[in-house]
Write an enzyme that holds these catalytic residues in place. Sequence first.
Site, PDB file in Angstrom:
ATOM      1  N   ASP A 102      78.463  56.601  76.860  1.00 35.12           N
ATOM      2  CA  ASP A 102      78.199  55.328  76.054  1.00 35.12           C
ATOM      3  C   ASP A 102      79.274  54.666  76.230  1.00 35.12           C
ATOM      4  O   ASP A 102      80.462  54.908  76.586  1.00 35.12           O
ATOM      5  CB  ASP A 102      77.497  55.813  74.640  1.00 35.12           C
ATOM      6  N   ALA A 117      69.459  50.506  69.304  1.00 33.25           N
ATOM      7  CA  ALA A 117      69.389  50.022  67.919  1.00 33.25           C
ATOM      8  C   ALA A 117      68.363  50.680  67.120  1.00 33.25           C
ATOM      9  O   ALA A 117      67.641  49.808  66.226  1.00 33.25           O
ATOM     10  CB  ALA A 117      69.384  48.777  67.962  1.00 33.25           C
ATOM     11  N   CYS A 156      63.942  81.011  61.064  1.00 40.10           N
ATOM     12  CA  CYS A 156      64.349  80.878  62.609  1.00 40.10           C
ATOM     13  C   CYS A 156      65.065  82.035  63.160  1.00 40.10           C
ATOM     14  O   CYS A 156      65.485  82.684  62.371  1.00 40.10           O
ATOM     15  CB  CYS A 156      65.250  79.582  62.541  1.00 40.10           C
ATOM     16  N   ASP A 160      75.967  46.854  75.950  1.00 42.10           N
ATOM     17  CA  ASP A 160      74.891  46.102  75.123  1.00 42.10           C
ATOM     18  C   ASP A 160      75.280  45.792  73.503  1.00 42.10           C
ATOM     19  O   ASP A 160      76.150  46.426  73.159  1.00 42.10           O
ATOM     20  CB  ASP A 160      73.693  46.798  75.286  1.00 42.10           C
ATOM     21  N   CYS A 182      70.592  82.361  63.273  1.00 43.38           N
ATOM     22  CA  CYS A 182      69.873  82.677  62.106  1.00 43.38           C
ATOM     23  C   CYS A 182      69.449  84.333  62.234  1.00 43.38           C
ATOM     24  O   CYS A 182      69.025  84.517  60.954  1.00 43.38           O
ATOM     25  CB  CYS A 182      68.632  81.961  62.026  1.00 43.38           C
ATOM     26  N   CYS A 213      66.863  81.975  66.076  1.00 39.90           N
ATOM     27  CA  CYS A 213      68.033  81.764  67.090  1.00 39.90           C
ATOM     28  C   CYS A 213      69.245  82.706  66.582  1.00 39.90           C
ATOM     29  O   CYS A 213      69.200  83.434  65.807  1.00 39.90           O
ATOM     30  CB  CYS A 213      68.347  80.293  66.810  1.00 39.90           C
TER      31      CYS A 213
HETATM   32  N1  GUN Z   1      73.758  54.489  70.360  1.00 39.50           N
HETATM   33  C1  GUN Z   1      72.742  54.417  69.593  1.00 39.50           C
HETATM   34  N2  GUN Z   1      72.189  53.240  69.931  1.00 39.50           N
HETATM   35  C2  GUN Z   1      72.707  52.430  70.636  1.00 39.50           C
HETATM   36  C3  GUN Z   1      72.586  51.159  71.429  1.00 39.50           C
HETATM   37  O1  GUN Z   1      71.595  50.407  70.952  1.00 39.50           O
HETATM   38  N3  GUN Z   1      73.304  50.964  72.377  1.00 39.50           N
HETATM   39  C4  GUN Z   1      74.359  51.906  72.987  1.00 39.50           C
HETATM   40  N4  GUN Z   1      74.989  51.467  74.056  1.00 39.50           N
HETATM   41  N5  GUN Z   1      74.263  52.908  72.622  1.00 39.50           N
HETATM   42  C5  GUN Z   1      73.811  53.412  71.363  1.00 39.50           C
HETATM   43 ZN    ZN Z   2      68.258  79.046  63.745  1.00 40.46          ZN
END
Ligand code: GUN
Ligand code: ZN
Length: 642
Positions: free
Chosen positions: A79, A185, A271, A114, A276, A273
Site C-alpha cells: 500500500d 475507503a 475451532c 489514492d 485451539c 486449528c
Molecule cells: N486501505 C484501506 N482502504 C484503503 C484505500 O481506500 N486506499 C488505499 N490505498 N489503501 C487502503
Molecule cells: Zn482456532
Amino acid sequence: MGRIGILNINGKKIETPTIMPVIHPNPKKQIVSMDLINKLADVIITNSYITYRTKHLREIAEEKGIHKLIGFDKVIVTDSGSFQLGVYGDVDVQPLEIVEFQERIGVDVGTILDIPTPPDVDRERAEKELEETLKRAKASIELKKEKGFKLLLNGTVQGSTYLDLRQKSAKEMAKLGFDIYPIGAVVPLMEQYRYRDVAEIIINSKMYLPTNKPVHLFGCGHPMFFALAVALGCDLFDSAAYALYAKDDRYLTERGTLHLEEIKDLKAFPCSCPVCSSYTPKELASLNKKDRERLLAEHNLYVTFEEINRIKQAIRDGSLWELVEERCRCHPKLLEGYRVVRKYMDYIEKFDPITKKSAFFYSGIESMYRPEVLRHKKRLKRIKYEKVYITTVSSSVEKPYHENLNVVETDVDILIKDPVFGFIPYYIDTIYPLSQHEIPELFDYEKEINKKFVDEFINWLKKKVGEDNILDIMTYNYYINYFSATKKINADALRIRKMLQYQYGFDIIDDELMDKIKVVRSKTTGRLRQVLDENGDILFSVRSNDNLLIPSEKGAKLLWKKIPFPRYRVVVNKEAEEFAREGRNVFAKFVIDCDEELRPYEEVLVVNENDELLAYGTTILNGIELREFNYGLAVKVRGGIN
Ligand code: GUN
Ligand code: ZN
C-alpha cells in the site's frame, strides 16, 4: 460473480479468491511468525510508506529489496500511505515519489497514492478528492509506462458513498489500464457494520470494471463478509484484522467476533486449528499479553484462510449462494447487505452459471430473488406456447412432476404453478433447477411474493396466444381428463422440442423434424437419454444431472442451422480455426466476438468470422467475459468439425 482465478504476477502464480495478510514492514512489530505466514499465504501486503519513512527499514529495502526485508519470497503487494492519509489527513511523500519507491524496492504490486474519501462527506468534497485521485492515477500510469516499471499497479476506486461517483471512478480507472482494481475507503463502513453500503459500492464499481482484472476489497479482513463479497465479484482481500482483533483479545469466527472473556468458561474452543487444539480458553486467557496476542492472531489467521477455502469449495460445487445465505443469517446487517443485492440481480444473473453441481436450496425469502429463479422467469418466455393450461399440484407430489403424476400425452402446454419459480412447464420439468431444488413448506405470505410476476406473465401469455387459449384449471389430478381429451401426440418428442426451446430460445425441432426424431429412454430408470435422427444417429444426449441437451456433431450442425448468427456463437480468429476444427479447446485470446447474452456453461457453437461452424462445446465464461479476457480457457470443446 464469484470465481476461481489464477493470477500470474511476475511469474508467480496465486489462486483467487485469497486473502493477503497485512505484514508490518518492521519485523519487530510483526506478531505472527513469518514461518506461519509463509505456510498459509501465497501473497502478502505491507506498507511502502512506513518503509519509506523509517530510515533503517528504508535502507534495507533499498539495498536488499522488499522480499528480503519482509522474509517472504512469494508475491508482495504494498500500500502507498493512502491509509495513513485517511487517518492523519496528510502524508510526507509525493504521489509519484511513492510509486517510484515501490518499484525501486522490488514490489510485485504497488498502489497509487489514492485519496480514501470517508463515507457521507458532502458531495463537493467527494468529487474534488476523486478528481485528485484520478489525476494521480493517470500520472502514475504514465510514469510507469515512461520509465518501463516492472511492478503491477493497483488503481483504487473511490467516490465515498456516492454510487454514481463510484461508477465514474471505476470507468475512469478502467480506461487507464491498471492491473488490479481495489475498492477503497470501505473500512469505516465495515467497522460500522454498514454492509449494505459496502455491497452497493462493490456492485456499482464492479459493473464498470473490466471482468478480466482482479478486484481487491481494500481493508476487508473479517471472514464473515467474504462469501458475499466474493459472490459480488471480489477476488482479493487483505487482513490486518487478524492482528488488530488479537490485540483486543478478540477471537474471529466465520460467523462473527467473540471476546476471549465471553468464551473463557468453555471447555474447549469452537475451532480445531493448531492453536485451539493445543490450548483451552482458560489456558489461553491466563497467558501473558504478548503470547496471548500472538496465539489469538494465529487462530484468527487460520479461520480467515479456512473461510476462503470453504468459499472456493462452494464455487466449485455451485453452492456459493447457499453459503452466502448461511453467512448472512449471522447478523441482521449482513442480511441487509445481501438483501440489497436483489436490486442488481439483472446484472448478476449474467454471470451466474446456467447449471450447477448442487441443488438449489431455499433458505428464506431472499432465495426467491436468486439468479437461478430470475433466469427461469426470463426463459419461460422462450417456450413457444399455443394452448396453455395452468394448474397446481399438491405439495406432496415429488419432482420431477411428470414422473409422479398421471402421464399425459397432450400438445397443450401445462404450466404448474410454483411459489418460487412462478411456473414449471410440464414438458421441461427435469431441467436444472426445476427438479434440482429443495424448498420447505412456505408461509402464506411467501407464496404471495411472486404474484406480480405471475400476473405479468399471464398478461404476456394472453397477448401471445389469446385469452381463449389459456385455461386455468384448479388441480392437476382432478382435471386430468382435460388432458386426456386433447390430441394424442408423441409426447417424448414434444418434450425434447420444448426443452430445446427453453435451452436455446429457438425452435430446433420443427414440425417436420418432430415426426422423424426418435427418443431413447433408459431401460433401467425410464428417463430420457438420447435424441436420434431418422438414421438412428445421435443428435443430443440428455445429461443426467441437469437434463440439459448436449449436442453431438450432428446436433451441433442442426443448432447452427436453426439458430441465427450471432446467437449461441463464439467467433474465433483465423489463428484458432485449425485448432478448433481438430477439437482442441478455445482460449480467450482467440475469441474476437460472441453472443453477448451467453451465460457460463452454455453449450455453444464455435465459428469463424464467416459463421462457418468449426467446433462445439461448453463456454466457461459469459458473453462479457468472453470478449474481455485475454488469457485462459474460453470454450471447452467437445468436438471439432472438419
Ligand atoms: N486501505 C484501506 N482502504 C484503503 C484505500 O481506500 N486506499 C488505499 N490505498 N489503501 C487502503
Ligand atoms: Zn482456532
